[in-house]
Design a protein around this motif. Sequence first.
Motif, PDB file in Angstrom:
ATOM      1  N   ASP A 176     -64.419-104.376 -50.605  1.00 47.78           N
ATOM      2  CA  ASP A 176     -65.565-105.183 -50.670  1.00 47.78           C
ATOM      3  C   ASP A 176     -66.775-104.924 -51.415  1.00 47.78           C
ATOM      4  OD1 ASP A 176     -64.244-107.067 -49.104  1.00 47.78           O
ATOM      5  OD2 ASP A 176     -64.977-106.741 -47.044  1.00 47.78           O
ATOM      6  N   ARG A 211     -60.704-107.016 -58.324  1.00 52.45           N
ATOM      7  CA  ARG A 211     -61.592-106.290 -57.978  1.00 52.45           C
ATOM      8  C   ARG A 211     -62.097-105.322 -59.626  1.00 52.45           C
ATOM      9  NH1 ARG A 211     -61.050-100.810 -54.635  1.00 52.45           N
ATOM     10  NH2 ARG A 211     -60.013-100.033 -56.458  1.00 52.45           N
ATOM     11  N   PRO A 227     -65.812-107.388 -56.257  1.00 43.49           N
ATOM     12  CA  PRO A 227     -64.817-108.471 -55.631  1.00 43.49           C
ATOM     13  C   PRO A 227     -64.947-109.792 -56.202  1.00 43.49           C
ATOM     14  CG  PRO A 227     -65.379-106.940 -53.808  1.00 43.49           C
ATOM     15  CD  PRO A 227     -66.609-106.901 -55.017  1.00 43.49           C
ATOM     16  N   MET A 229     -63.822-113.000 -55.813  1.00 44.57           N
ATOM     17  CA  MET A 229     -62.997-113.804 -54.764  1.00 44.57           C
ATOM     18  C   MET A 229     -62.254-114.951 -55.429  1.00 44.57           C
ATOM     19  SD  MET A 229     -63.562-111.627 -52.473  1.00 44.57           S
ATOM     20  CE  MET A 229     -62.678-112.186 -51.266  1.00 44.57           C
ATOM     21  N   LEU A 230     -60.967-114.971 -55.165  1.00 44.90           N
ATOM     22  CA  LEU A 230     -59.962-115.850 -55.592  1.00 44.90           C
ATOM     23  C   LEU A 230     -59.176-116.704 -54.578  1.00 44.90           C
ATOM     24  CD1 LEU A 230     -58.630-114.418 -58.825  1.00 44.90           C
ATOM     25  CD2 LEU A 230     -60.655-116.133 -58.574  1.00 44.90           C
ATOM     26  N   ARG A 232     -58.035-111.184 -54.646  1.00 47.13           N
ATOM     27  CA  ARG A 232     -59.500-110.982 -55.453  1.00 47.13           C
ATOM     28  C   ARG A 232     -58.814-110.296 -56.631  1.00 47.13           C
ATOM     29  NH1 ARG A 232     -62.356-107.628 -50.927  1.00 47.13           N
ATOM     30  NH2 ARG A 232     -61.248-109.197 -49.682  1.00 47.13           N
ATOM     31  N   GLU A 271     -57.630-113.639 -48.719  1.00 45.38           N
ATOM     32  CA  GLU A 271     -58.851-113.061 -49.430  1.00 45.38           C
ATOM     33  C   GLU A 271     -58.657-112.232 -50.665  1.00 45.38           C
ATOM     34  OE1 GLU A 271     -61.641-110.754 -46.754  1.00 45.38           O
ATOM     35  OE2 GLU A 271     -61.332-112.244 -45.131  1.00 45.38           O
ATOM     36  N   ALA A 276     -54.427-114.700 -57.877  1.00 42.04           N
ATOM     37  CA  ALA A 276     -55.028-113.331 -58.129  1.00 42.04           C
ATOM     38  C   ALA A 276     -54.244-112.457 -59.227  1.00 42.04           C
ATOM     39  CB  ALA A 276     -55.309-112.537 -57.123  1.00 42.04           C
ATOM     40  N   LYS A 321     -68.287-110.450 -53.711  1.00 40.24           N
ATOM     41  CA  LYS A 321     -68.846-109.609 -52.678  1.00 40.24           C
ATOM     42  C   LYS A 321     -69.375-108.452 -52.992  1.00 40.24           C
ATOM     43  CE  LYS A 321     -65.597-110.930 -48.656  1.00 40.24           C
ATOM     44  NZ  LYS A 321     -64.843-110.223 -47.862  1.00 40.24           N
TER      45      LYS A 321
END
Length: 418
Positions: free
Chosen positions: A207, A388, A349, A351-352, A386, A384, A358, A341
């Motif tokens: 995160d 990154r 991150p 977020m998707l 993502r 969650e 992703a 995030k």
Amino acid sequence: MAVSLRTLQRWPSLNLVRASSGWTTARKVLQNELNSIKEAGTWKSERVITTPQAAYIKVEGDDRSILNFCANNYLGLSSHPEVIEAGRQALKDYGAGLSSVRFICGTQTIHKELEQKIARFHNRDDAILYAACFDANAGVFEALMQPEDAVFSDQLNHASIIDGLRLCKAQKHRYKHKDLTELEGMLQADTNSRMKLLVTDGVFSMDGNVAPLQGLCDLADKYNAMVFVDECHATGFMGKTGRGTEEHLDCEGRVDIINSTLGKALGGASGGYTVGPQEVIDLLRQRSRPYLFSNTLPPSVVAGASKVFDLLMDGSDLCEKLQQNTKYFRECMTEAGFTLKGDQHPIVPVMLGDARLATEFANKMLEKGIYVVGFSYPVVPKGEARIRVQLSAVHDIIDIDKCIQAFIDVGREKGVLK
């Protein structure tokens, strides 16, 4: 002459091993597991890099120079010429490896010198080297904490901390992520423990958010506990001079035990360490199983990391550049409409939510010349998923702008942005 990976893959398999009867059943079970991963869209393919780690890299089967926004190379030192030269010289002077563990015949002068530099960098008594920080986390809790002791761990701590705590016989308590109120309730209820240890990541790698270290240290003072922090995603670049989460949050010297890695900002090779009070380090040399039963860190890795510490203690320009890059990227991506995030950390991150999205998003980014990877369950919680992104001091504004524009283009194509 080196043989390419593609050539190796064409070599015929001799298949000399005769499978047991039990393997027939096991093979079906494992194949079903693999098929379920593929069907869920969470299959993780490894891209093969054919160049040194840097801002621009190349991958097998692609002649383009691709911008890399997915490495822990926070300060850009993985291929720094002085770091490479230090490793080359150590290889010549000390050999490829020690063929032994430290206490038998595996300690050289450069290992002791690096441990002293680490202790000086963190302003602690002493340090002990491991093959990786995963090993450091596996070795510290079992050696220090006994059944009459208690550990209190953040629920989102790194997998290596979780595994290390499993080996430990102390009483174990897990508090909600960064929830100091729940933690204090647990500390109040614990009236019998001999020693108490609060355990947290300094920065939570999935995160990019930072532990409430001031509050943790206050609770430790109030309830006569110690504080342990894993600084893998902070050492070298968090804080004004890169001393990590302590410096970033103005609580230098309040953490009792720090574990960190040489494999991210500090040269990017391998290796980890524990740094702290002399009594802790002395006991780890006597009892820590990953230290006692693992081969010594190779001389070239030690020398490269040692040079990195020299560079860090010589100035903080790289830290400042990374902080500027992080601020710029986060502001631009937020303005573009992406959900991010993290707490002003170079781990960003994007977020998707959906795992398949992703993966597909990351593949489209690669087509546009940007190397990023989609993260999904079990690496992050379900729902969650993502991308990154990780910034580096070797990225310049033009590089970052290219990355942002690619995100916008793919985001519109995939319906993430309007």
